[in-house]
Design a protein around this motif. Structure first.
Motif, PDB file in Angstrom:
ATOM      1  N   ALA A   1      -9.457   0.476   2.480  1.00 61.39           N
ATOM      2  CA  ALA A   1      -8.659   1.045   3.566  1.00 61.39           C
ATOM      3  C   ALA A   1      -7.459   1.820   3.029  1.00 61.39           C
ATOM      4  CB  ALA A   1      -8.199  -0.061   4.505  1.00 61.39           C
ATOM      5  N   ASP A   2      -6.769   1.255   2.047  1.00 63.38           N
ATOM      6  CA  ASP A   2      -5.533   1.873   1.547  1.00 63.38           C
ATOM      7  C   ASP A   2      -5.813   3.169   0.779  1.00 63.38           C
ATOM      8  OD1 ASP A   2      -4.260  -0.344   2.598  1.00 63.38           O
ATOM      9  OD2 ASP A   2      -4.068  -1.366   0.669  1.00 63.38           O
ATOM     10  N   VAL A   3      -6.786   3.120  -0.130  1.00 66.25           N
ATOM     11  CA  VAL A   3      -7.085   4.317  -0.922  1.00 66.25           C
ATOM     12  C   VAL A   3      -7.698   5.403  -0.036  1.00 66.25           C
ATOM     13  CG1 VAL A   3      -8.389   5.226  -2.877  1.00 66.25           C
ATOM     14  CG2 VAL A   3      -7.297   2.979  -3.041  1.00 66.25           C
TER      15      VAL A   3
ATOM     16  N   PRO B   1       0.805  -1.234   0.000  1.00 62.40           N
ATOM     17  CA  PRO B   1       0.000   0.000   0.000  1.00 62.40           C
ATOM     18  C   PRO B   1       0.831   1.275   0.000  1.00 62.40           C
ATOM     19  CG  PRO B   1      -0.070  -1.056   2.154  1.00 62.40           C
ATOM     20  CD  PRO B   1       0.616  -2.020   1.230  1.00 62.40           C
ATOM     21  N   SER B   2       2.122   1.176   0.348  1.00 69.45           N
ATOM     22  CA  SER B   2       2.952   2.380   0.370  1.00 69.45           C
ATOM     23  C   SER B   2       3.207   2.927  -1.031  1.00 69.45           C
ATOM     24  CB  SER B   2       4.293   2.086   1.059  1.00 69.45           C
ATOM     25  OG  SER B   2       5.110   1.254   0.244  1.00 69.45           O
TER      26      SER B   2
ATOM     27  N   GLU C   1      -1.936  10.024  -7.509  1.00 67.48           N
ATOM     28  CA  GLU C   1      -1.288  10.074  -8.812  1.00 67.48           C
ATOM     29  C   GLU C   1      -1.508   8.742  -9.521  1.00 67.48           C
ATOM     30  OE1 GLU C   1       1.094   9.154 -11.725  1.00 67.48           O
ATOM     31  OE2 GLU C   1       1.975   8.480  -9.826  1.00 67.48           O
ATOM     32  N   SER C   2      -1.898   8.800 -10.800  1.00 59.67           N
ATOM     33  CA  SER C   2      -2.436   7.611 -11.476  1.00 59.67           C
ATOM     34  C   SER C   2      -1.399   6.502 -11.686  1.00 59.67           C
ATOM     35  CB  SER C   2      -3.051   8.009 -12.817  1.00 59.67           C
ATOM     36  OG  SER C   2      -2.098   8.603 -13.666  1.00 59.67           O
ATOM     37  N   LYS C   3      -0.138   6.833 -11.965  1.00 57.34           N
ATOM     38  CA  LYS C   3       0.844   5.770 -12.144  1.00 57.34           C
ATOM     39  C   LYS C   3       1.064   5.029 -10.833  1.00 57.34           C
ATOM     40  CE  LYS C   3       5.460   4.596 -13.786  1.00 57.34           C
ATOM     41  NZ  LYS C   3       6.744   5.085 -14.365  1.00 57.34           N
TER      42      LYS C   3
ATOM     43  N   TYR D   1       0.282   0.249  -7.465  1.00 52.27           N
ATOM     44  CA  TYR D   1      -0.363  -0.317  -6.274  1.00 52.27           C
ATOM     45  C   TYR D   1      -1.269  -1.486  -6.640  1.00 52.27           C
ATOM     46  CZ  TYR D   1      -4.094  -0.642  -2.775  1.00 52.27           C
ATOM     47  OH  TYR D   1      -5.028  -1.103  -1.886  1.00 52.27           O
ATOM     48  N   LEU D   2      -2.129  -1.305  -7.649  1.00 48.02           N
ATOM     49  CA  LEU D   2      -3.037  -2.387  -8.034  1.00 48.02           C
ATOM     50  C   LEU D   2      -2.261  -3.606  -8.523  1.00 48.02           C
ATOM     51  CD1 LEU D   2      -5.917  -0.452  -9.853  1.00 48.02           C
ATOM     52  CD2 LEU D   2      -5.910  -1.376  -7.532  1.00 48.02           C
TER      53      LEU D   2
END
Length: 281
Positions: free
Chosen positions: A110-112, A21-22, A82-84, A89-90
């Protein structure tokens, strides 16, 4: 405070294949809003609707699972992601094992939520919905509804935002109409790569000059700004220049890296649009 230049955008990035998640990189909304004269209380409601098409993880037996994921991120959050970094992350879910789709959903929420609400005095959560493979056949392609501005044969020579192109007939009776254009294009704030979109503008108030509105939309063609920021600029310019009684601006941008973003900004509370992609998405 994070800046776009510090993000993974424009830099070589190794793909992490273990849940991390970082990787999410939040960016404050405030600075770009100040550029268009928004300070303090927001003049609109709305949300950023994200769709992820490349979500996969492993079940407890190591078998890959796939799904689509829809995020609803309120415009009141102090940050965007930021999209990248969102893509990285995904993809970090790819080789991580989870007991169920519900566990994946809980991690995503939780992460987002933690990223976009970071720094807020009262944090909340974002909306997240998974579409599992058995429901893929129910996903539809549908164009934005409204009168198409692109039918107009206008001469265009401005390719940076020109709010002065917007005008309305204050002496005319109020009208209610929905206008659509597929000619919205802007560029990434950091990399300059093109972002393509369709925009739907619904309003009630003095009749807006349609040729001027189309030329205004086209004027974003060489403008460098993130999707969410472009939609807020469009909303603010129309609100100030044309002074409608009610206004909503909804843009559906084409996907990049398995993600698309569809911001909505509206002068009044309303239901979120159904997340149905357009043909170009």
């Amino acid at each position: 405070m994070n800046t776009p230049e510090q993000s993974p955008l424009g830099h070589s990035s190794a793909y992490a294949d273990q849940y991390d998640p970082s990787l999410l990189f939040p960016l404050p909304r405030a600075a770009k809003r100040e550029e268009i004269g928004i300070h303090g209380q927001l003049p609109f409601f709305g949300a950023d609707l994200w769709t992820g098409y490349e979500l996969s993880w492993l079940n407890v037996r190591g078998k890959p699972q796939v799904a689509l994921v829809h995020f609803t991120i309120p415009c009141e959050t102090p940050n965007i992601v930021e999209s990248k970094s969102f893509k990285l992350y995904l993809n970090s879910f790819n080789n991580s094992r989870f007991a169920s789709a519900d566990e994946v959903l809980a991690k995503l929420r939780a992460d987002v939520s933690a990223a976009v609400w970071r720094g807020a005095p009262h944090a909340a959560t974002v909306g997240v919905r998974l579409v599992l493979s058995e429901a893929f056949a129910q996903q539809k392609v549908q164009e934005l509804q409204g009168l198409e501005l692109d039918r107009l044969d206008v001469e265009c020579s401005d390719y940076q935002p020109r709010p002065e192109l917007l005008r309305a007939d204050a002496d005319s009776p109020p009208v209610s109409e929905t206008l659509v254009s597929h000619l919205l294009k802007s560029n990434c704030l950091v990399t300059g790569q093109p972002d393509w979109g369709s925009v739907q503008i619904a309003y009630t108030g003095p009749a807006i000059d349609q040729e001027g509105l189309l030329r205004y939309i086209v004027s974003f063609r060489n403008h460098n700004e993130f999707h969410e920021q472009c939609v807020e600029r469009i909303f603010t310019d129309i609100w100030r220049q044309c002074q409608p009684h009610k206004l909503s601006v909804y843009a559906r941008y084409t996907r990049r890296g398995g993600l698309d973003i569809s911001p909505l900004r509206t002068s009044h509370p309303q239901a979120m649009p159904t997340p149905q992609r357009t043909a170009r998405q």
